[in-house]
Design a protein around this motif. Structure first.
Motif, short mmCIF file in Angstrom:
data_model
loop_
_atom_site.label_atom_id
_atom_site.label_comp_id
_atom_site.label_asym_id
_atom_site.label_seq_id
_atom_site.Cartn_x
_atom_site.Cartn_y
_atom_site.Cartn_z
N UNK A 183 -5.86 2.42 -3.60
CA UNK A 183 -5.42 3.39 -2.66
C UNK A 183 -6.35 3.97 -2.16
N UNK A 184 -7.57 4.43 -2.69
CA UNK A 184 -8.74 5.09 -2.03
C UNK A 184 -9.51 4.22 -1.36
N UNK A 185 -9.73 3.29 -1.86
CA UNK A 185 -10.63 2.21 -1.28
C UNK A 185 -9.99 1.38 0.00
N UNK A 186 -8.61 1.21 0.02
CA UNK A 186 -7.86 0.60 1.14
C UNK A 186 -7.93 -0.76 0.76
N UNK A 187 -7.77 -1.18 -0.54
CA UNK A 187 -7.72 -2.59 -1.08
C UNK A 187 -6.47 -2.98 -1.61
N UNK A 188 -6.44 -4.30 -1.97
CA UNK A 188 -5.21 -4.94 -2.94
C UNK A 188 -5.30 -4.21 -4.43
N UNK A 189 -4.37 -3.90 -5.04
CA UNK A 189 -4.34 -3.54 -6.31
C UNK A 189 -4.14 -4.91 -7.29
N UNK A 190 -3.29 -5.87 -6.77
CA UNK A 190 -3.33 -7.01 -7.54
C UNK A 190 -4.66 -7.73 -7.69
N UNK A 191 -5.31 -7.75 -6.47
CA UNK A 191 -6.72 -8.63 -6.64
C UNK A 191 -7.88 -7.72 -6.82
N UNK A 192 -7.66 -6.83 -7.48
CA UNK A 192 -8.75 -5.98 -7.90
C UNK A 192 -9.34 -6.48 -8.98
N UNK A 193 -10.84 -6.70 -8.64
CA UNK A 193 -11.57 -7.21 -9.86
C UNK A 193 -11.63 -6.76 -11.21
N UNK A 194 -11.59 -5.37 -11.44
CA UNK A 194 -11.63 -4.69 -12.58
C UNK A 194 -10.04 -5.08 -13.24
N UNK A 195 -9.03 -5.12 -12.57
CA UNK A 195 -7.71 -5.39 -13.09
C UNK A 195 -7.90 -6.70 -13.62
N UNK A 196 -8.32 -7.70 -12.84
CA UNK A 196 -8.37 -9.09 -13.40
C UNK A 196 -9.07 -9.15 -14.76
N UNK A 197 -10.15 -8.58 -14.68
CA UNK A 197 -10.97 -8.90 -15.52
C UNK A 197 -10.52 -8.54 -17.06
N UNK A 232 3.48 -7.79 0.20
CA UNK A 232 2.88 -6.60 0.17
C UNK A 232 3.36 -5.57 1.24
N UNK A 233 3.48 -4.37 0.93
CA UNK A 233 3.86 -3.10 1.77
C UNK A 233 2.74 -2.14 2.13
N UNK A 234 2.36 -2.13 3.50
CA UNK A 234 1.14 -1.23 3.89
C UNK A 234 1.76 0.09 4.66
N UNK A 235 0.97 1.07 4.24
CA UNK A 235 1.49 2.32 5.13
C UNK A 235 0.13 2.84 5.68
N UNK A 236 0.35 3.96 6.39
CA UNK A 236 -0.97 4.38 7.07
C UNK A 236 -1.31 5.61 6.07
N UNK A 237 -2.65 5.83 5.87
CA UNK A 237 -3.36 6.89 5.23
C UNK A 237 -3.95 7.71 6.25
N UNK A 238 -5.04 8.33 5.65
CA UNK A 238 -5.48 9.51 6.44
C UNK A 238 -6.36 8.64 7.70
N UNK A 239 -6.97 7.56 7.30
CA UNK A 239 -7.69 6.99 8.16
C UNK A 239 -7.56 5.34 8.05
N UNK A 240 -6.93 4.66 7.19
CA UNK A 240 -6.90 3.38 7.00
C UNK A 240 -5.35 2.93 6.46
N UNK A 241 -4.95 1.78 6.68
CA UNK A 241 -3.86 1.41 5.76
C UNK A 241 -4.12 1.13 4.58
N UNK A 242 -3.20 1.41 3.59
CA UNK A 242 -3.19 1.20 2.19
C UNK A 242 -1.84 0.56 1.46
#
Length: 445
Positions: A170-184, A106-116
């Motif tokens: 990206x907007x919620x500062x969470x993982x893309x791979x482990x996103x529940x909707x993507x899994x389902x 995973x590669x993380x960068x700084x957004x406006x308020x959080x890492x993403x």
């Protein structure tokens, strides 16, 4: 076959003060049910806590289904002047389909308020000769591939799901791979049974048994504000933040589980600190905020006939009690992965050495810890120990020249004073300079 997931290797780039660092564990497919204890030593500010932060970030990403957000940029996790934190975790997984190497980057960068998440990749290969890694999911900004199928080549419905999941991550500062909707909607359709099982092994089994105990939690304990009571019992995992100066109200099922955890903890506690037991003082039945039945209670320490509020105990005892359930898990559960920052804080050094010796020789799970106490170097095998260096691009090394019967403590202290390792371990201090500085500071007006 029981499923076992173990960490084999971790690579850290641009996290806190670690420009680049890499360390290995001693786990292998032949020793999946043998304890793997990994300790980190070094000068203050030399990269030990970055190890804990790396696991904490992994824990947050794996909990994306529950809405866990990556840290705020105010925590200053990104190495100064760099654009992206890069973490790679190498796992060994043993399940009903066989043995596998699994790699998560995973590669993380700084957004406006959080890492993403900017980049993310999950791949695997079988534990067989000449097998190569197969890409399961790969994301680099908006360039996304799932099982070698680019998002641009998917049908419209799938493409919309993937792009929405990416934007939400990206907007919620969470993982893309482990996103529940993507899994389902996507992952379960594109993966084979074997691949989906590996994915589940990380998202469910490993995540369930991963405990990261940061030093900030211990700070609240020292201040007698909150005791983070770690829980690892049957199907209950996590932490209960016990407010030291107040009484808690807890739903009945959770309270009953806590009673079991305390009973389990007391079995070990009385062998570590003779005569001490933790008691739950049940005060009354009371409705919780959501209207369900709850129990109002407090923790007490019990020595013989004397009972006192638990907060009256020393910092070291509170620290032991707060992590003891997870240490029991390391002893009994090969899937347990426990990470503790400054494990030695407040704990009598001889007792700490005894605890780690027992876990190392007879345990089954994985324990990663940072420490300053050199007593541990005398009781753990040298292959269990990693030392931070002054080289920000080669932060973690193991000592050279340590024979089987050598005292790692003596060799480490000699390396601190005289060098002789592949990287310097300590920024030299001078007693005369320290003494002079104290005198000058005292004369300052």
């Amino acid at each position: 076959m029981d499923t076992i997931v173990r960490v084999k290797e971790v690579e850290i780039i641009n996290l806190k003060n670690v420009k680049k660092g890499r360390f290995l564990t001693n786990t292998s497919f032949e020793q999946m049910k043998k304890a793997d204890i990994v300790g980190f030593y070094g000068q203050n500010g030399s990269g030990k806590t970055a190890v804990v932060e790396a696991f904490s970030l992994l824990e947050t990403l794996l909990f994306s289904q529950g809405g866990a957000e990556l840290p705020e940029i105010s925590e200053n996790l990104l190495y100064s002047g760099e654009k992206m934190i890069q973490l790679t975790f190498h796992f060994l997984i043993q399940n009903e389909y066989g043995e596998f190497f699994v790699q998560y980057y995973v590669g993380l960068s700084e957004g406006e308020k959080r890492l993403y998440v900017v980049e993310e990749e999950l791949s695997y290969r079988e534990n067989e000769k000449k097998k190569r890694y197969k890409n399961l999911i790969s994301k680099k900004k908006n360039d996304i591939t799932i099982r070698n199928k680019k998002v641009t080549n998917m049908n419209e419905d799938e493409r919309v799901v993937v792009l929405v999941a990416n934007k939400m991550a990206t907007g919620n500062s969470t993982s893309f791979i482990f996103n529940e909707e993507l899994q389902d909607e996507i992952v379960v359709k594109h993966f084979g049974e074997e691949e989906w099982r590996l994915f589940e092994n990380l998202v469910h089994e490993f995540r369930r048994d991963l405990h990261v105990i940061k030093n900030t939690q211990y700070g609240l304990l020292i201040a007698n504000i909150v005791m983070p009571f770690s829980v690892h019992f049957e199907n209950k995992r996590g932490q209960i933040p016990y407010e030291m100066h107040d009484m808690m109200i807890m739903p009945v099922p959770l309270f009953e589980t806590l009673e079991q955890v305390v009973s389990q903890t007391n079995i070990v506690l009385e062998t570590i600190i003779p005569g001490l037991q933790v008691k739950i003082n049940r005060i009354s039945s009371q409705k919780t905020d959501d209207g369900s039945e709850g129990i109002r209670f407090e923790f007490l320490s019990k020595r013989g006939d004397t009972e006192l509020p638990l907060r009256s105990e020393s910092e070291g005892i509170l620290k032991i009690i707060s992590v003891l359930s997870t240490l029991v898990a390391v002893y009994n559960n090969p899937n347990a992965c426990v990470v503790i920052d400054e494990m030695d804080a407040g704990i009598f050094e001889y007792l700490l050495g005894e605890l780690l010796q027992v876990l190392s020789r007879n345990g089954k799970g994985q324990l990663f810890f940072t420490s300053h106490n050199l007593r541990i170097l005398e009781v753990l095998p040298v292959q269990d120990l990693w030392f931070t260096t002054l080289n920000e691009s080669e932060r973690y090394i193991q000592l050279k020249g340590v024979k089987k019967l050598s005292n790692a403590r003596d060799i480490y202290l000699r390396a601190v004073q005289l060098g002789g390792q592949q990287e310097p371990l300590y920024a030299e201090t001078n007693l005369f300079d320290i003494k002079t500085s104290f005198r000058k500071a005292g004369a300052y007006r």
